[in-house]
Each structure stands twice: as structure tokens, then as C-alpha cells.
Design a protein around this motif. Structure first.
Motif, PDB file in Angstrom:
ATOM      1  N   ALA A 287       0.834  -1.207   0.000  1.00 18.50           N
ATOM      2  CA  ALA A 287       0.000   0.000   0.000  1.00 18.50           C
ATOM      3  C   ALA A 287       0.868   1.257   0.000  1.00 18.50           C
ATOM      4  CB  ALA A 287      -0.933   0.001   1.210  1.00 18.50           C
ATOM      5  N   LEU A 288       1.981   1.234   0.719  1.00 17.61           N
ATOM      6  CA  LEU A 288       2.898   2.373   0.745  1.00 17.61           C
ATOM      7  C   LEU A 288       3.461   2.628  -0.650  1.00 17.61           C
ATOM      8  CD1 LEU A 288       4.494   4.505   2.386  1.00 17.61           C
ATOM      9  CD2 LEU A 288       6.213   2.724   2.788  1.00 17.61           C
ATOM     10  N   MET A 289       3.883   1.578  -1.336  1.00 19.27           N
ATOM     11  CA  MET A 289       4.432   1.729  -2.685  1.00 19.27           C
ATOM     12  C   MET A 289       3.364   2.195  -3.667  1.00 19.27           C
ATOM     13  SD  MET A 289       7.148  -1.428  -2.905  1.00 19.27           S
ATOM     14  CE  MET A 289       5.991  -2.700  -2.392  1.00 19.27           C
ATOM     15  N   ALA A 290       2.149   1.677  -3.541  1.00 19.10           N
ATOM     16  CA  ALA A 290       1.053   2.098  -4.415  1.00 19.10           C
ATOM     17  C   ALA A 290       0.711   3.571  -4.191  1.00 19.10           C
ATOM     18  CB  ALA A 290      -0.177   1.223  -4.173  1.00 19.10           C
ATOM     19  N   GLY A 291       0.720   3.999  -2.944  1.00 19.00           N
ATOM     20  CA  GLY A 291       0.441   5.401  -2.630  1.00 19.00           C
ATOM     21  C   GLY A 291       1.494   6.323  -3.214  1.00 19.00           C
ATOM     22  N   TYR A 292       2.763   5.908  -3.146  1.00 18.82           N
ATOM     23  CA  TYR A 292       3.831   6.731  -3.703  1.00 18.82           C
ATOM     24  C   TYR A 292       3.730   6.782  -5.231  1.00 18.82           C
ATOM     25  CZ  TYR A 292       8.432   8.796  -4.350  1.00 18.82           C
ATOM     26  OH  TYR A 292       9.464   9.628  -4.702  1.00 18.82           O
ATOM     27  N   ALA A 293       3.387   5.666  -5.854  1.00 20.68           N
ATOM     28  CA  ALA A 293       3.197   5.654  -7.312  1.00 20.68           C
ATOM     29  C   ALA A 293       2.065   6.601  -7.698  1.00 20.68           C
ATOM     30  CB  ALA A 293       2.911   4.232  -7.796  1.00 20.68           C
ATOM     31  N   ARG A 294       0.998   6.626  -6.915  1.00 19.20           N
ATOM     32  CA  ARG A 294      -0.114   7.544  -7.189  1.00 19.20           C
ATOM     33  C   ARG A 294       0.329   9.000  -7.017  1.00 19.20           C
ATOM     34  NH1 ARG A 294      -4.480   5.879  -3.804  1.00 19.20           N
ATOM     35  NH2 ARG A 294      -3.504   7.158  -2.224  1.00 19.20           N
ATOM     36  N   LEU A 295       1.150   9.270  -6.002  1.00 23.98           N
ATOM     37  CA  LEU A 295       1.687  10.619  -5.803  1.00 23.98           C
ATOM     38  C   LEU A 295       2.510  11.059  -7.016  1.00 23.98           C
ATOM     39  CD1 LEU A 295       2.278  13.088  -3.909  1.00 23.98           C
ATOM     40  CD2 LEU A 295       4.305  11.810  -3.177  1.00 23.98           C
ATOM     41  N   LEU A 296       3.325  10.163  -7.539  1.00 23.30           N
ATOM     42  CA  LEU A 296       4.122  10.485  -8.728  1.00 23.30           C
ATOM     43  C   LEU A 296       3.218  10.813  -9.914  1.00 23.30           C
ATOM     44  CD1 LEU A 296       6.882   7.731  -8.451  1.00 23.30           C
ATOM     45  CD2 LEU A 296       7.140  10.166  -7.940  1.00 23.30           C
ATOM     46  N   ALA A 297       2.183   9.999 -10.108  1.00 21.48           N
ATOM     47  CA  ALA A 297       1.244  10.233 -11.215  1.00 21.48           C
ATOM     48  C   ALA A 297       0.507  11.553 -11.024  1.00 21.48           C
ATOM     49  CB  ALA A 297       0.262   9.077 -11.329  1.00 21.48           C
ATOM     50  N   ASP A 298       0.023  11.809  -9.815  1.00 19.54           N
ATOM     51  CA  ASP A 298      -0.707  13.054  -9.530  1.00 19.54           C
ATOM     52  C   ASP A 298       0.186  14.283  -9.692  1.00 19.54           C
ATOM     53  OD1 ASP A 298      -2.912  11.495  -8.967  1.00 19.54           O
ATOM     54  OD2 ASP A 298      -2.790  11.758  -6.783  1.00 19.54           O
ATOM     55  N   SER A 299       1.486  14.100  -9.453  1.00 22.48           N
ATOM     56  CA  SER A 299       2.448  15.202  -9.585  1.00 22.48           C
ATOM     57  C   SER A 299       2.953  15.348 -11.017  1.00 22.48           C
ATOM     58  CB  SER A 299       3.627  14.979  -8.645  1.00 22.48           C
ATOM     59  OG  SER A 299       3.189  14.933  -7.304  1.00 22.48           O
ATOM     60  N   LYS A 300       2.435  14.491 -11.907  1.00 21.76           N
ATOM     61  CA  LYS A 300       2.800  14.506 -13.326  1.00 21.76           C
ATOM     62  C   LYS A 300       4.302  14.284 -13.550  1.00 21.76           C
ATOM     63  CE  LYS A 300      -1.169  17.299 -14.704  1.00 21.76           C
ATOM     64  NZ  LYS A 300      -2.094  16.317 -14.356  1.00 21.76           N
ATOM     65  N   ILE A 301       4.890  13.407 -12.735  1.00 20.54           N
ATOM     66  CA  ILE A 301       6.290  13.021 -12.896  1.00 20.54           C
ATOM     67  C   ILE A 301       6.397  12.111 -14.114  1.00 20.54           C
ATOM     68  CG2 ILE A 301       8.254  11.810 -11.830  1.00 20.54           C
ATOM     69  CD1 ILE A 301       7.456  14.445 -10.421  1.00 20.54           C
ATOM     70  N   ILE A 302       7.398  12.354 -14.947  1.00 19.15           N
ATOM     71  CA  ILE A 302       7.593  11.547 -16.157  1.00 19.15           C
ATOM     72  C   ILE A 302       8.928  10.835 -16.054  1.00 19.15           C
ATOM     73  CG2 ILE A 302       7.936  11.641 -18.663  1.00 19.15           C
ATOM     74  CD1 ILE A 302       6.101  14.095 -18.676  1.00 19.15           C
ATOM     75  N   GLY A 303       8.929   9.561 -16.396  1.00 19.73           N
ATOM     76  CA  GLY A 303      10.168   8.781 -16.419  1.00 19.73           C
ATOM     77  C   GLY A 303      10.182   7.716 -15.340  1.00 19.73           C
ATOM     78  N   ASN A 304      11.304   7.027 -15.279  1.00 18.48           N
ATOM     79  CA  ASN A 304      11.470   5.984 -14.280  1.00 18.48           C
ATOM     80  C   ASN A 304      12.020   6.586 -12.998  1.00 18.48           C
ATOM     81  OD1 ASN A 304      10.591   4.150 -16.152  1.00 18.48           O
ATOM     82  ND2 ASN A 304      12.646   3.563 -16.793  1.00 18.48           N
TER      83      ASN A 304
END
Length: 78
Positions: free
Chosen positions: A36-53
Motif C-alpha cells: 500500500a505504501l508503494m502504491a500510494g507513492y506511485a499515485r503521488l508520482l502520477a498526480d504530480s505529473k512526474i515523467i520517467g522511471n
């Protein structure tokens, strides 16, 4: 045991290294809270419009965030 977990998000892939696992019969499982922690961070990256690996160690992620950081503000933990 430790493993590496990859999670796609809008814009890239989150790679989390040194994720602890539990051995269960002949399978390795990531604990639900850790997942859940990793999924939440992935969602934060998407919401922040981060591009790349993005690569981060699980320890660094756990030091900066908790699962509660990613819970909806309308959800109150029991």
C-alpha cells in the motif's frame, strides 16, 4: 529476503529496491502495508505529473512517508 518491485504509473515506472518479503510455502509475498505504501507513492508520482522511471529504496520511502500520508482525508483510521 529482499526483492525489487516495479509499479507502472501514468508517466513512467516506480522501481522500489530492497523491499522486504515473507517466505510463504514456496512463494515470496510483500506485506499488504508495504504494498500500500508503494502504491500510494506511485499515485503521488502520477498526480504530480512526474515523467520517467523513478528508483527509490524501500527504506528511504518508509523514512519519508507512511501509508496514512496517502489515505484520503475523508477516511479516518480506526
Amino acid at each position: 529476503m529482499l526483492t525489487t518491485n516495479e509499479r507502472p504509473f501514468d508517466g513512467g515506472t516506480l522501481v522500489v529496491t530492497n523491499v522486504p518479503t515473507e517466505k510463504c510455502d514456496c512463494d515470496e509475498q510483500i506485506l499488504l502495508g508495504d504494498s500500500a505504501l508503494m502504491a500510494g507513492y506511485a499515485r503521488l508520482l502520477a498526480d504530480s505529473k512526474i515523467i520517467g522511471n523513478v528508483t527509490v529504496s524501500f527504506d528511504d520511502l518508509q523514512q519519508k512517508f507512511s501509508v496514512q500520508d496517502f489515505m484520503s482525508k475523508s477516511v479516518k483510521p480506526s
